[in-house]
Each structure stands twice: as C-alpha cells, then as structure tokens.
Write a protein that holds these residues in place. Structure first.
Motif, mmCIF file in Angstrom:
data_model
loop_
_atom_site.group_PDB
_atom_site.id
_atom_site.type_symbol
_atom_site.label_atom_id
_atom_site.label_comp_id
_atom_site.label_asym_id
_atom_site.label_seq_id
_atom_site.Cartn_x
_atom_site.Cartn_y
_atom_site.Cartn_z
ATOM 1 N N GLN A 42 -74.947 11.497 19.101
ATOM 2 C CA GLN A 42 -74.201 12.402 19.995
ATOM 3 C C GLN A 42 -73.202 11.685 20.900
ATOM 4 O O GLN A 42 -72.507 12.329 21.686
ATOM 5 C CB GLN A 42 -75.206 13.170 20.867
ATOM 6 N N VAL A 43 -73.119 10.353 20.808
ATOM 7 C CA VAL A 43 -72.361 9.575 21.786
ATOM 8 C C VAL A 43 -70.904 10.008 21.879
ATOM 9 O O VAL A 43 -70.371 10.235 22.975
ATOM 10 C CB VAL A 43 -72.439 8.063 21.443
ATOM 11 N N PHE A 44 -70.239 10.147 20.711
ATOM 12 C CA PHE A 44 -68.812 10.441 20.736
ATOM 13 C C PHE A 44 -68.502 11.914 20.473
ATOM 14 O O PHE A 44 -67.337 12.289 20.351
ATOM 15 C CB PHE A 44 -68.075 9.572 19.702
ATOM 16 N N LYS A 45 -69.538 12.767 20.411
ATOM 17 C CA LYS A 45 -69.306 14.193 20.152
ATOM 18 C C LYS A 45 -68.422 14.852 21.220
ATOM 19 O O LYS A 45 -67.650 15.754 20.905
ATOM 20 C CB LYS A 45 -70.643 14.951 20.043
ATOM 21 N N PRO A 46 -68.523 14.443 22.502
ATOM 22 C CA PRO A 46 -67.662 15.075 23.518
ATOM 23 C C PRO A 46 -66.162 14.936 23.221
ATOM 24 O O PRO A 46 -65.356 15.703 23.758
ATOM 25 C CB PRO A 46 -68.038 14.324 24.803
ATOM 26 N N VAL A 98 -62.874 6.573 12.245
ATOM 27 C CA VAL A 98 -64.072 5.753 12.484
ATOM 28 C C VAL A 98 -64.934 6.417 13.561
ATOM 29 O O VAL A 98 -66.162 6.491 13.440
ATOM 30 C CB VAL A 98 -63.683 4.322 12.920
ATOM 31 N N VAL A 99 -64.301 6.939 14.602
ATOM 32 C CA VAL A 99 -65.030 7.536 15.730
ATOM 33 C C VAL A 99 -65.805 8.773 15.295
ATOM 34 O O VAL A 99 -66.994 8.915 15.600
ATOM 35 C CB VAL A 99 -64.041 7.897 16.873
ATOM 36 N N VAL A 100 -65.146 9.687 14.550
ATOM 37 C CA VAL A 100 -65.813 10.959 14.209
ATOM 38 C C VAL A 100 -66.920 10.776 13.179
ATOM 39 O O VAL A 100 -67.761 11.662 13.017
ATOM 40 C CB VAL A 100 -64.792 12.019 13.710
ATOM 41 N N GLN A 101 -66.939 9.636 12.487
ATOM 42 C CA GLN A 101 -68.011 9.384 11.520
ATOM 43 C C GLN A 101 -69.261 8.806 12.175
ATOM 44 O O GLN A 101 -70.307 8.716 11.537
ATOM 45 C CB GLN A 101 -67.527 8.391 10.451
ATOM 46 N N GLU A 102 -69.143 8.401 13.422
ATOM 47 C CA GLU A 102 -70.253 7.733 14.103
ATOM 48 C C GLU A 102 -71.428 8.706 14.241
ATOM 49 O O GLU A 102 -71.270 9.819 14.752
ATOM 50 C CB GLU A 102 -69.786 7.257 15.482
ATOM 51 N N MET A 113 -50.938 -3.698 18.143
ATOM 52 C CA MET A 113 -52.106 -3.449 19.000
ATOM 53 C C MET A 113 -53.097 -2.502 18.318
ATOM 54 O O MET A 113 -54.311 -2.732 18.340
ATOM 55 C CB MET A 113 -51.655 -2.866 20.341
ATOM 56 N N LEU A 114 -52.576 -1.445 17.697
ATOM 57 C CA LEU A 114 -53.475 -0.500 17.027
ATOM 58 C C LEU A 114 -54.125 -1.121 15.802
ATOM 59 O O LEU A 114 -55.270 -0.803 15.470
ATOM 60 C CB LEU A 114 -52.704 0.771 16.651
ATOM 61 N N SER A 115 -53.414 -2.012 15.109
ATOM 62 C CA SER A 115 -54.025 -2.752 13.993
ATOM 63 C C SER A 115 -55.222 -3.548 14.494
ATOM 64 O O SER A 115 -56.290 -3.568 13.866
ATOM 65 C CB SER A 115 -53.019 -3.719 13.364
ATOM 66 N N PHE A 116 -55.042 -4.202 15.622
ATOM 67 C CA PHE A 116 -56.107 -5.005 16.227
ATOM 68 C C PHE A 116 -57.289 -4.109 16.624
ATOM 69 O O PHE A 116 -58.446 -4.407 16.309
ATOM 70 C CB PHE A 116 -55.556 -5.760 17.435
ATOM 71 N N PHE A 117 -56.998 -2.991 17.290
ATOM 72 C CA PHE A 117 -58.080 -2.099 17.717
ATOM 73 C C PHE A 117 -58.793 -1.468 16.522
ATOM 74 O O PHE A 117 -60.011 -1.290 16.525
ATOM 75 C CB PHE A 117 -57.540 -1.011 18.652
ATOM 76 N N LEU A 118 -58.029 -1.134 15.468
ATOM 77 C CA LEU A 118 -58.654 -0.569 14.258
ATOM 78 C C LEU A 118 -59.627 -1.575 13.650
ATOM 79 O O LEU A 118 -60.753 -1.225 13.270
ATOM 80 C CB LEU A 118 -57.572 -0.184 13.245
ATOM 81 N N THR A 119 -59.203 -2.834 13.583
ATOM 82 C CA THR A 119 -60.091 -3.890 13.054
ATOM 83 C C THR A 119 -61.325 -4.043 13.931
ATOM 84 O O THR A 119 -62.440 -4.221 13.433
ATOM 85 C CB THR A 119 -59.321 -5.230 12.969
ATOM 86 N N LEU A 120 -61.143 -3.954 15.257
ATOM 87 C CA LEU A 120 -62.289 -4.022 16.184
ATOM 88 C C LEU A 120 -63.263 -2.871 15.941
ATOM 89 O O LEU A 120 -64.477 -3.071 15.876
ATOM 90 C CB LEU A 120 -61.796 -3.961 17.636
ATOM 91 N N PHE A 121 -62.732 -1.662 15.812
ATOM 92 C CA PHE A 121 -63.583 -0.489 15.598
ATOM 93 C C PHE A 121 -64.337 -0.598 14.272
ATOM 94 O O PHE A 121 -65.486 -0.182 14.164
ATOM 95 C CB PHE A 121 -62.733 0.788 15.605
ATOM 96 N N GLN A 122 -63.681 -1.148 13.251
ATOM 97 C CA GLN A 122 -64.328 -1.260 11.934
ATOM 98 C C GLN A 122 -65.363 -2.380 11.890
ATOM 99 O O GLN A 122 -66.372 -2.268 11.200
ATOM 100 C CB GLN A 122 -63.261 -1.482 10.856
ATOM 101 N N GLY A 123 -65.118 -3.469 12.650
ATOM 102 C CA GLY A 123 -65.995 -4.643 12.525
ATOM 103 C C GLY A 123 -66.925 -4.895 13.686
ATOM 104 O O GLY A 123 -68.030 -5.423 13.500
ATOM 105 N N LEU A 124 -66.511 -4.536 14.916
ATOM 106 C CA LEU A 124 -67.309 -4.899 16.103
ATOM 107 C C LEU A 124 -67.611 -3.690 16.985
ATOM 108 O O LEU A 124 -67.796 -3.820 18.202
ATOM 109 C CB LEU A 124 -66.552 -5.953 16.934
ATOM 110 N N ARG A 125 -67.686 -2.494 16.369
ATOM 111 C CA ARG A 125 -67.901 -1.265 17.142
ATOM 112 C C ARG A 125 -69.198 -1.310 17.949
ATOM 113 O O ARG A 125 -69.240 -0.973 19.116
ATOM 114 C CB ARG A 125 -67.899 -0.074 16.176
#
Length: 1046
Positions: free
Chosen positions: A826-830, A819-823, A759-771
């Motif tokens: 301010q969206v993901f700063k919280p 991936v999140v912290v590199q965005e 599941m995390l492999s799938f989500f990692l691929t989603l975050f990298q490709g379809l964020r």
C-alpha cells in the motif's frame, strides 16, 4: 486500324522513355498518370489486344496484360456480356498462337490473366475453361503449356485472394476437387510414359538372392520383391524436353498436394512413380560424372537430374505434412516409409562392397577432410599475405546500418565459419589456426630489434618499400587472427574446460605476453616510415590483442574457481601481467581505440573474474589514484565510465569461493564511499548554487559536470542492479548524497531538456536497481517532486516543442511511474489518483491527436500497469457481499477514471501505428485473462460492443492485416461474454450501418454468419463476413455509373 497502329507506336515510345536511365522521376510520374488514365477508359482492352498481337516490346506486352488483369479483377462485373465473350475467346487463341515465341514471363502472365477469367466465370460462363487445360496437357505439342496453366489454376483457384466471396471460393474448391482424379491420372501417365520411354529394364538383372549383406536383408524385410526390383532399375537418361515436362508435372503435383485431401485419388502407381523420380537426387553416378569430367555440360546435367529428385521429394513432403490422415491411407504411409527407407539406403550405400556403417565412416572422414580444407581456405582468404589485392578493395571506412564496414562484415562472416569448424572439429581447428597465429606473432614480437632512438622519440627502423608492405600485410593478418582466436574462446569453457585446458592456457599466456610487450615498448606511439599505414596497423594489433584476451575472461574465471588452488602462482601471474599491460594505457594521451580496449579488459577482470587479490595489485591501485586525482586530465567519457565501473565493481561485487564472513565488506564499503566522493566532488558542490540564475558560459560548464558525473553514476548503479543485497546497500550508501543533490538540482533545470533527460535516466536506473535501498520516504519525495514539476504546460513544451529529446524526457518520467505503480503493498497507492490524472488529463490530450508514436507506447504501458497491478483500486471484491447477493458483481470505484482509460485504449485502435495497436490489444487480452475485464458490468454494458465494432472495422479496412488472427480472437473473447446480444442486437446493427452494400447484400451477410459459439467456427465466420463485405463493395464500385441494381 491506323489509330491502333499510331497508339501502339506512341505506347512503345512512352515505355522505352519510362525505363530509360536518363528519364527524371517527374517525367516518369507524368507517363505513369497517362498510362493509368488510358487503362481506365472504357474499351481500352481492345487496343491492348491489338498491342499484344502486334508488338514484340516486352514493356508494352506487360502493360497490356496489366490492363487486362485490372479489368478482370476489379471491373469484370460491369463489362458488357459481348465484350466478356470476345475476351474469353481471343486471349486463349493469342496464347496458343504465340506461347513458343513469347518470353517466359509474358507467357506466364498471359496464363495468369486467362486463369483470372476462369476464376470469375468458370463453369457458368466459361464452361470449357478446365476442359481446354486438360486438352492442352494431353496434346504432346502443348503439354508444357497445359502444365503451366494447370499449376497457375491450382495456385489461383484453390487458394484465391480476397476479391471473391467465400461462397465463390468454396464453389471453386469443390469444382477443382471434382477434377482431381482426372488431373492426377493425367500427371501419373505423363511421368510414367517418360520414365518407361527412357528406361532400359533388361540391362540390369535383379539383385542376387544369395547376397548375405545386412542392407539387402533389411531391404527384403521392408519391401516387397516387386518394389525392390523396380526401385533397383537404373535411372534413365532424359533429354532436355522430357526433363522440362517432368519438372513441370512434379511442380504441379507438389502444389496440388498442398491443398487436396489424402484420398484414394493418390494411387500406389503415382506414389511409386514419384519415388522413382526422387532417385534422381540419390544418383551418385551423375554427380561423379560431373565431378570427374569437369565439363559444364555434365555439371548442368547433374544439377538438372538432382533438381528432379528435389521436386519429387517436395511432393512427398507435402503429403507427409498433412495433419489429418484417414484410416484408409495407412497402407500408403507404410508404402512411403518403405520407399523412403530405400532412398536412405541408396544414399548411404554405393555397392555391395561396403556396409552402411563403413559408408558412414567414409562420409565422416570425407567431411573431416573437407572441413579442414574449408578452414584453411577461409583463413587464407582473410589474410593479406595470400589475398592482398582483393582485400585491399574492401571498404574499411563507410559504416553500414549495422555499424560495420565492408571489411569488418567480411571478416566477421569468415570468423563465423572458423567458429563452426571449431565446434565440429575442435582439435583439427586449433592445430590449423594456432601455427598461423604463431608465425605472425613472431614477426610482431621481433619488431623490438628494429626500434631505434631518435631525437623525437623512438622510431621503427624498417624503411624499404617491400619490407614495409610485407610488415603491413603481416600486421593486418595478425589483427584478423587475434580476432579469430578471441572468437574461439567459448569452445574452451564449460564441460570441455579440463580437456582443452592446455590449449587454452597456451593461448592466454601468449596473449598476455603480447599485450605486455605492446604496452612496454609502446609500438602504438612509435615513428614509422609509412605512418599513415603502419601506425594504424600497430595500434590495431595492440587493441585486438587486448580484446582477444578479454574474450578469455570467462575461461580465467573458470580457471580461478576450479584450478587456481592447485597452482595459484600461475593464475596470479596471468592476471597481474595482464594488469601491467593495461595500466600504462589508462591515459588521455593514448588513442581512444586502444584506450577503450584496455578499459573493457579491466572491466572484465573486475566483473567476470573477480579475484580477491585484485585490489592489492599495485597496477590497480595506480588506476585508483589516477581516477581520483582531480589534477589529472579526465579520460574521454566512454573510457571514464568504463574505468569507474571496473573500480566500483572491484569493491562492490562479492568474491567467488569466499564465505560471507571473509568478504571484508566494512573496509570495501569505506573505500567505495571514498571513490564515489572523489568522483562527485564537483557535482555535489553545485547544490549551493542550484537556485541562482547562471550566465550562459557558467551554465554550459555546469551541464558538462552534470553529464560527466551522472553518466558515471548511472553506469555504476546499472552494473550492480542484479547483484546481492549487500552490494546494492553499499552502493546506495556511497551515492546517497549525490542522489539528494540530483533531486535538488532537478527543478532548476526543468526547462533544459538535455539535462532533464540525463537526470531522469539516472533516477530511472535508481528506481529499477536501488528502489528498496532508497527507502519509502525519500522515494515518495522524488515522485512528488516529479509530479509537481511536470505540469500540463511543461509536458506540452517537452512533447511539442523540444523534439525527440523532450519526448525522451517524458517517456523516462512515465517509465519511472511504471516502476512505482507495480510496487506491491500500500506504500505508493496514495499516488495513484495523481498518476492517473497526469496520464489522462495532461499527457493523453497532448499525444492523442498526434500521428507520431512518440510517448504513446510508454503512456499506454503505464495505464496497463495501473490497471493490472492496482485492480482493486477500481473493483473492490468482497467475498461476503458476493455470497449474500448471490452475484459475482464487484463494487465499482473510480468509475470515471476507468472509463477514460478504456476510451483511450479504444481510440488507439483507430490509429495507423501497428506496433501500438498490437501492444494495446495484448494489454486488453491480458487484463481479460487475468482480471476478467470483458465480464465486468461497466465494460459489458457500456463498452463491449463499441470495441467489437472498432475491431471489425479495422479488419474490413485491412489497415492492420498482419494482426488478423489476434483481432479475430479478441472479437471472439469479447462476443463470448454475451453471445445472445451479439447475434440478436450487435450484428444486425453493425450490418445496418455498413456503407457501400445494398439491403439484399446485407441480408446475405447476416444469413451467412452462422450462430456458432466455438472459437474456430466463430473466427471463420468473422473472416467470412469481412471478406464478403469487402467483395460486395468491390463489385458495387466496379459497376458503371447509373447501373440499376434489382
């Protein structure tokens, strides 16, 4: 003497036993411990001296010399003066007495031991060390021995190891430099005298002044007449002893030139002599003699003469590689250019009848002939038709570390030779290879006439043993030749596409025909007389024909974009026929090797070629129906993933040469949604039962559905992650419901690490490709769900109790957070406080004390990304405030979290994992380069010198010696922030806390660290400090117990 004699016999017996095949490892360890204990005894060297003079056992002699080596390099300071004098006297006498009878490796080791003594004691206590070497060289009987001693001295004293102080190293270098002129004079004399002794100058008149050839004219322009005459002398024939002495002298010169500066010590006569010997490498007569006569003696003669040429050119290359050339050496450079140019002429011109140009043309022709001959020979070597006995011996079952069998490795290496010849001589290579392929294809295509119908199906009516053997050889060869043709595909595309179009078209048409033929008559399923041999052969040929055609997919793509509009029928026919060959093979009943070859070809046609008409071809529609039919048996996992990727790409990837308005995105989007819906039907139905407890059998069934679905979806996302926005939008629209189902299922399977991993492999691929396509709200929901689920207890369970799978789960979770912290924005700063808290309070305490590198690399990369991409979370920069205060200090926030992160980085440098050390040092240096980390007040006042201290200790303990240079630069970058404090406070405190050295030695170390502020000088001082500190500790450890130091 009786005890020495008895000890010798016992030692010989032990050494023979140690190296015997039948001796167990346990017994070897016992013997090793016994020998080590003997070597540590005071006075053991006396026994070893006796052993050396009284035995002919190589093992015993080598052991005895090792005892001496250890004594001299590690305990010499504590050896009594009288013993040292005796050793300095006895070992050279032993060498002189036995050097001609000792095995060369024992002789060289003994030379090295004597040189080690010189390294410690010359000139103060061993004043005649170097004089003795010069005397050995000057005496004709011992010249070779003297040259070996000289080379060893150059190797060990000019570039000594770290068991000497830097001051001693510098002293040795100066002492050797004082001897350079004498040594070079001696070596010049040896080489000149041997050359002159064997030369016959009167036999060859100087070149005719009337010669009008351009090469001679150039020679007269570039060289003085005397040099030209001397270099035109015939090369002397040397006896074996003279050749040996010359090779030793040239080896000495090459090593000397590697460290002595360019100076007038390197005389014109020495350079001329070296170039004389370089001509041995250009001596075509010697090569011709050995080739024509063919005798081994002549061959060895040619090789030895050639080796002298190579050694001489090594000397020239050492001189030419110097970075600093003094002004007075410019004349030498001109002289070297003249003489090197002469050698080049010598190589490219045999006599006055040929110009340089015609000689080079001859070389071209000769190389062409040789390459074609090489190609023919390599092709013969890989064919069973010519080489069956040898090829059958190659193992084709056991896989090596590269997942290749012995046969596959041999074939691949041979095909690389074929490819290299194709690169150099494309026309010759193709005309050599294609007819051989054609011959074997005719045999394969002719098998149809031998297929007969039997009660159980179809049978190949070839039964005679000899015919079966010949067919086996032909099929194995066809398989190899198909791989060869596939390997050459890259030489038909790009700039040469048009020029080589007809040859490539011939190959592709042939391959398409062969693949269709194999699929239509189903030779892979046919009964044969020798099924264990012929059936795998037929299967492999079919699979390799598909793989070879796949290799030409880039050629088909270029055909589609450049030529097909002029002749679309030809292109459409090729692609349609290839798909007709593929479709029957997309079946669970087909052997996996053949099935996967067909799937890979389908993926290449859909992804690389991308023709507009692909979706409308009946064969492709048939595959769509086969994959979406729930009643049909599912393909094996790998094949299912590949076919689904191909079908998805047919609908998602933009067509080449078609404007955006004609891409038909609407209908393709609908079709893609239908495809994904059919593929995920069972998976989406799991959502309703996600929170219910499941029985073991039911749980396993659920796991299978999750695995099968997510492997397909992850691959689909991965394949389009670098494509256009429109492709990714359509993809996410189709996947949206499945993604939501995955998030809903995640908490229910948090304790099933194998499912969580997928599941995390799938989500990692989603975050990298379809964020971007997922949108902010849903992405926030995913992150929050993960943060809630990965509690301290859950992380500990994954890392400590679930082995590699559990660690992989945590690593993938950390990668998602990277991936999140590199965005940007301010969206993901919280989420930053929660992410840092997770790292420092939950993950770090679990992994910090573990020696295993698992999770650490990903954790520290996440911490680096947090700092690098969110610097203002810690340091609020206000230009106005800075101007008003007149200071560049920035307002600090979240200080405790920053300090904890820095402390974690510091702790990582105390651990043995060199990869983690290198990674983290790079991260700190990057933060300093980009964000001025070392200059920040909190780092400068509370952490700076702690880091410097840790890095210096690492250098002293030699735990990460491969990173010496990087560590030295990092120490400089840290110290340069506040040099005054470094020199006045840190360095004295560091030395005061050093163990294993006395106060006087600490004072010397402090005085020798010059207060330089430039990088090269500073790092040199650091390495001097580290070297001398280690040296003093070694000296102090080597003193006998109870020694009083004044």
């Amino acid at each position: 003497m009786a005890s020495e004699e008895a000890s010798l016999r016992a030692l010989e017996s032990l050494m023979t036993e140690f190296f015997h095949n039948c001796t167990t490892n346990e017994r070897k360890r016992e013997i090793e411990e016994l020998l080590n204990n003997f070597a540590q005894q005071i006075g053991a060297w006396r026994f070893c001296l006796y052993f050396l003079s009284s035995t002919r056992n190589d093992y015993v002699m080598m052991y005895s010399l090792t005892v001496f080596e250890n004594l001299i390099n590690k305990m010499w300071l504590g050896v009594p003066t009288q013993d040292k004098m005796e050793i300095r006297s006895c070992l050279p006498k032993l060498l002189l007495a036995h050097h001609k009878t000792l095995p060369y490796f024992i002789r060289n080791k003994l030379c090295k031991v004597i040189v080690d003594i010189g390294r410690q004691d010359w000139p103060m206590f061993y004043h005649d060390f170097f004089t003795n070497i010069l005397q050995l060289i000057q005496s004709p009987v011992t010249t070779p021995l003297g040259l070996i001693m000289l080379k060893t001295t150059s190797e060990e004293l000019a570039c000594p190891r770290e068991d000497l102080s830097v001051a001693r190293k510098e002293e040795l270098r100066k002492l050797l430099l004082d001897q350079v002129q004498t040594v070079l004079g001696l070596l010049t004399g040896i080489l000149e005298s041997i050359w002159d002794k064997h030369s016959v100058t009167a036999a060859t008149p100087p070149p005719s002044p009337t010669s009008g050839e351009s090469g001679d004219l150039l020679s007269r322009l570039l060289q003085s007449p005397s040099a030209a005459r001397s270099l035109n002398q015939p090369i002397p024939i040397l006896d074996t002893e003279s050749e040996y002495i010359c090779s030793l002298a040239l080896e000495c010169l090459a090593h000397l030139f590697s460290w002595i500066p360019l100076s007038t010590s390197i005389t014109p006569s020495l350079l001329t002599t070296i170039f004389h010997f370089a001509r041995f490498g250009c001596d075509t007569r010697a090569r011709k003699m050995s080739t024509v006569n063919g005798s081994s003696q002549n061959s060895v003669l040619g090789q030895e003469r050639g080796r002298l040429g190579v050694l001489a050119m090594s000397c020239i290359n050492e001189l030419m590689s110097k970075n600093c050339v003094p002004m007075e050496f410019e004349e030498y450079l001109l002289r070297m250019f003249q003489q090197t140019f002469y050698l080049l002429q010598k190589i490219t011109k045999e006599n006055n009848a040929h110009t340089v140009k015609s000689r080079l043309e001859e070389l071209d022709e000769r190389y062409e002939d040789a390459l074609v001959l090489l190609l023919t020979e390599v092709l013969n070597r890989i064919q069973f038709r010519y080489n069956q006995d040898q090829l059958e011996e190659l193992d084709d079952e056991t896989l090596d570390d590269d997942q290749q069998t012995e046969w596959q490795r041999y074939l691949r290496q041979s095909l690389e030779v074929v490819a290299k010849v194709m690169e150099l001589l494309p026309t010759h290579a193709f005309s050599t290879l294609f007819p051989v392929l054609q011959d074997n294809l005719e045999v394969y295509l002719g098998l149809q006439q031998f297929v007969v119908t039997s009660r159980t199906g179809h049978r190949l009516n070839i039964t005679a043993e000899n015919d079966c053997r010949r067919l086996h050889c032909s099929l194995r060869d066809l398989s190899s030749l198909l791989q060869a043709v596939g390997r050459l595909a890259e030489y038909f595309i790009g700039d040469v596409f048009a020029a080589r179009f007809n040859n490539a078209l011939t190959v592709v048409e042939r391959l398409v025909k062969v693949t269709l033929y194999g699929s239509q008559i189903k030779l892979y399923n046919i009964e044969t007389a020798v099924p264990s041999v012929l059936k795998p052969d037929l299967l492999d040929v079919h699979a390799q024909s598909l793989a070879a055609l796949q290799a030409y997919s880039h050629w088909l793509a270029q055909f589609y974009s450049e030529v097909h509009q002029q002749n679309p029928e030809q292109f459409i026919s090729l692609v349609s026929t290839a798909l007709e060959a593929i479709t029957p093979l997309i079946s669970s009943k087909v052997q996996e090797k053949l099935l996967l070859s067909a799937c890979h070809l389908l993926v290449s046609l859909a992804t690389t070629v991308r023709p507009v008409f692909l979706i409308s071809i009946p064969a492709v529609q048939k595959v769509f129906n086969r994959i979406t039919d729930t009643s049909a048996q599912r393909l094996p996992d790998k094949a299912q993933v590949l076919v689904c990727r191909a079908l998805s790409n047919v609908l998602l990837l933009p067509w080449p040469n078609v404007p955006e308005s004609e891409q038909q995105w609407a209908i393709r989007s609908t079709n893609h949604a239908s495809l994904i819906s059919a593929l995920t039907r069972d998976y989406r139905s799991l959502k309703s039962n996600a929170i219910l407890p499941q029985r073991k059998v039911q749980l396993e069934d659920t796991k299978v559905i999750i695995h099968q679905t997510l492997s397909v979806l992850e691959d689909i996302v991965q394949s389009i992650s670098g494509e256009s926005t429109k492709s990714r939008q359509i993809c996410y629209q189709s996947l949206q419901e499945s993604v939501q189902v995955s998030l809903a299922l995640f908490p229910a399977f948090i304790h099933q690490s194998d499912v969580t991993d997928e599941m995390l492999s799938f989500f990692l691929t989603l975050f990298q490709g379809l964020r971007v396509q997922m949108g902010v709200p849903f992405t926030e929901q995913i992150i929050q769900t993960f943060l809630n689920m990965f509690t301290r207890e859950q992380l500990a369970e994954s890392i400590l109790h679930e082995g590699s799978t559990g660690c992989r789960v945590v690593e993938k979770f950390l990668k998602i957070l990277q991936v999140v912290v590199q965005e940007p924005g301010q969206v993901f700063k919280p989420f930053l406080p929660s992410i840092i808290s997770l790292c420092m309070e939950q993950v770090y305490p679990i992994v910090a004390e573990r020696s295993s590198p698992d999770v650490k690399a990903e954790l520290f990369e996440l911490l680096f990304r947090v700092l690098h991409h969110n610097w203002r979370y810690f340091f609020k920069s206000s230009v106005l405030a800075s101007v008003q205060r007149g200071l560049a200090e920035e307002q600090m926030e979240n200080e405790a979290q920053f300090s904890a992160i820095m402390q974690a980085f510091g702790q990582s440098f105390l651990q043995p994992d060199i990869h983690l050390f290198k990674q983290n040092l790079f991260y700190l240096e990057t933060l300093n380069t980009k964000q001025k980390l070392y200059h920040k007040k909190i780092f400068r006042t509370a952490m700076l010198f702690q880091f410097v201290n840790v890095l210096l200790q690492v250098l002293v303990h030699k735990s990460h010696d491969l990173l010496q240079e990087e560590i030295g630069i990092a120490i400089y970058n840290m110290a340069s922030v506040d040099f005054d404090s470094f020199y006045s406070a840190f360095l004295p405190e560091f030395l005061a806390n050093c163990d294993g050295v006395d106060s006087n030695q600490k004072n010397v170390l402090g005085r020798n660290f010059k207060m330089d502020r430039d990088l090269p000088s500073f790092t040199q001082n650091v390495h001097r400090l580290v070297n001398d500190l280690r040296y003093y500790r070694l000296c102090n450890d080597s003193l006998p117990p109870g020694t009083v130091k004044l």
